[in-house]
Design a protein around this motif. Structure first.
Motif, PDB file in Angstrom:
ATOM      1  N   UNK A 110       1.746   6.945  -6.717  1.00 46.49           N
ATOM      2  CA  UNK A 110       0.417   7.506  -7.244  1.00 46.49           C
ATOM      3  C   UNK A 110       0.649   8.977  -6.774  1.00 46.49           C
ATOM      4  N   UNK A 111       1.204   9.354  -5.928  1.00 45.16           N
ATOM      5  CA  UNK A 111       1.302  10.814  -5.313  1.00 45.16           C
ATOM      6  C   UNK A 111       2.439  11.426  -6.408  1.00 45.16           C
ATOM      7  N   UNK A 112       3.432  10.862  -6.492  1.00 44.59           N
ATOM      8  CA  UNK A 112       4.705  11.571  -7.297  1.00 44.59           C
ATOM      9  C   UNK A 112       4.418  11.657  -8.768  1.00 44.59           C
ATOM     10  N   UNK A 113       3.709  10.402  -9.286  1.00 47.86           N
ATOM     11  CA  UNK A 113       3.236  10.631 -10.477  1.00 47.86           C
ATOM     12  C   UNK A 113       2.147  11.473 -10.913  1.00 47.86           C
ATOM     13  N   UNK A 114       1.185  11.731 -10.044  1.00 46.73           N
ATOM     14  CA  UNK A 114       0.153  12.701 -10.052  1.00 46.73           C
ATOM     15  C   UNK A 114       0.510  14.048 -10.378  1.00 46.73           C
ATOM     16  N   UNK A 115       1.627  14.468  -9.784  1.00 47.92           N
ATOM     17  CA  UNK A 115       2.164  15.722  -9.902  1.00 47.92           C
ATOM     18  C   UNK A 115       3.637  15.778 -10.624  1.00 47.92           C
ATOM     19  N   UNK A 116       3.723  15.587 -11.776  1.00 48.89           N
ATOM     20  CA  UNK A 116       4.977  15.442 -12.487  1.00 48.89           C
ATOM     21  C   UNK A 116       5.799  16.790 -12.302  1.00 48.89           C
ATOM     22  N   UNK A 117       6.989  16.692 -12.158  1.00 44.79           N
ATOM     23  CA  UNK A 117       8.076  17.697 -11.848  1.00 44.79           C
ATOM     24  C   UNK A 117       8.090  18.427 -10.399  1.00 44.79           C
ATOM     25  N   UNK A 118       7.042  18.153  -9.845  1.00 43.98           N
ATOM     26  CA  UNK A 118       6.646  18.755  -8.351  1.00 43.98           C
ATOM     27  C   UNK A 118       7.709  18.114  -7.354  1.00 43.98           C
ATOM     28  N   UNK A 160       0.711  -1.180   0.166  1.00 46.42           N
ATOM     29  CA  UNK A 160      -0.002  -0.227   0.075  1.00 46.42           C
ATOM     30  C   UNK A 160       0.885   1.389  -0.031  1.00 46.42           C
ATOM     31  N   UNK A 161       1.850   1.397   0.834  1.00 47.60           N
ATOM     32  CA  UNK A 161       2.566   2.385   1.019  1.00 47.60           C
ATOM     33  C   UNK A 161       3.367   2.821  -0.128  1.00 47.60           C
ATOM     34  N   UNK A 162       3.941   1.700  -0.916  1.00 46.31           N
ATOM     35  CA  UNK A 162       4.537   2.170  -2.180  1.00 46.31           C
ATOM     36  C   UNK A 162       3.688   2.458  -3.157  1.00 46.31           C
ATOM     37  N   UNK A 163       2.539   2.000  -3.437  1.00 50.39           N
ATOM     38  CA  UNK A 163       1.491   2.252  -4.376  1.00 50.39           C
ATOM     39  C   UNK A 163       1.241   4.064  -4.127  1.00 50.39           C
ATOM     40  N   UNK A 164       0.827   4.215  -2.922  1.00 50.43           N
ATOM     41  CA  UNK A 164       0.503   5.486  -2.461  1.00 50.43           C
ATOM     42  C   UNK A 164       1.414   6.511  -2.920  1.00 50.43           C
ATOM     43  N   UNK A 165       2.794   6.167  -2.551  1.00 49.79           N
ATOM     44  CA  UNK A 165       4.063   7.175  -3.047  1.00 49.79           C
ATOM     45  C   UNK A 165       4.312   7.230  -4.310  1.00 49.79           C
TER      46      UNK A 165
END
Length: 224
Positions: free
Chosen positions: A160-168, A153-158
């Motif tokens: 998902x979070x990073x890919x949802x905001x590219x370059x942020x 779960x934690x790997x997936x959420x991490x």
């Protein structure tokens, strides 16, 4: 840009929260009580509501009940001077998503807002696609041209979070607070461990990479 509505009858508190949220790039709509809040919802798209309990005409409990009974699932962060477990329990039972007590810690408010928006995004979209890579929230799995792999779960959420905001760029602390929650006893090195695992799993992926920003944290870069 996310639209956040503050429903609060205290003018000074309302202005303070508005100023803080605008500094973080949110668009803020305000209302002085529940009746005005409902009127604003009819006029504007709202992504999240910060809601006081004790207000004239329509209080926070009635406002929340009205929204949930009508099928509205906008995330609600309830903020109140009421600190008793009974009041908190009532708030959650009628449908609030999170609860803070006054005086409001500004940094904590921003973190909780970010966490609620992230959860809402995942709940609404259920998946995220980057090139030929697709993340499926319901199964916590990642599908590529080569395979479909279920992640912890934690790997997936991490990811998902990073890919949802590219370059942020996200600091380790931001990622800890949003994904591990603020009550976690884990330290920031936990983020490094999970990033290392994700890099190992997707070292041959040509759709994205996770980049270390020295002295700050991490960001995801879309390669296509």
């Amino acid at each position: 840009m996310f639209n956040i509505m503050i429903v609060e009858d205290d003018v000074n508190q309302r202005k303070l929260m508005q100023t803080v949220l605008e500094q973080y790039g949110y668009n803020v709509i305000t209302a002085s009580d529940g009746i005005e809040g409902l009127d604003q919802l009819d006029k504007k798209h709202i992504d999240l509501i910060i809601l006081d309990i004790m207000m004239p005409r329509m209080d926070g409990f009635e406002f929340t009940s009205t929204l949930r009974q009508s099928g509205c699932n906008i995330p609600i962060l309830m903020v109140s001077a009421k600190q008793s477990p009974v009041d908190k329990r009532k708030g959650f039972i009628i449908g609030t998503d999170d609860y803070m007590t006054k005086p409001v810690d500004e940094e904590e408010m921003v973190l909780r807002v970010g966490a609620l928006l992230r959860r809402s995004k995942i709940a609404n979209e259920r998946k995220l696609t980057v090139g030929s890579t697709t993340l499926y929230y319901d199964s916590l799995s990642v599908s590529t041209d080569e395979e479909t792999q279920e992640l912890p779960q934690k790997e997936f959420l991490l990811l998902f979070k990073l890919l949802s905001y590219p370059n942020k760029i996200f600091t380790r602390r931001q990622l800890m607070d949003e994904i591990w929650d603020m009550e976690s006893e884990s330290d920031e090195r936990t983020v490094d461990v999970h990033v290392s695992r994700l890099r190992e799993k997707y070292r041959n992926n040509t759709d994205f990479e996770i980049v270390t920003v020295r002295g700050l944290g991490y960001k995801a870069v879309h390669l296509k």
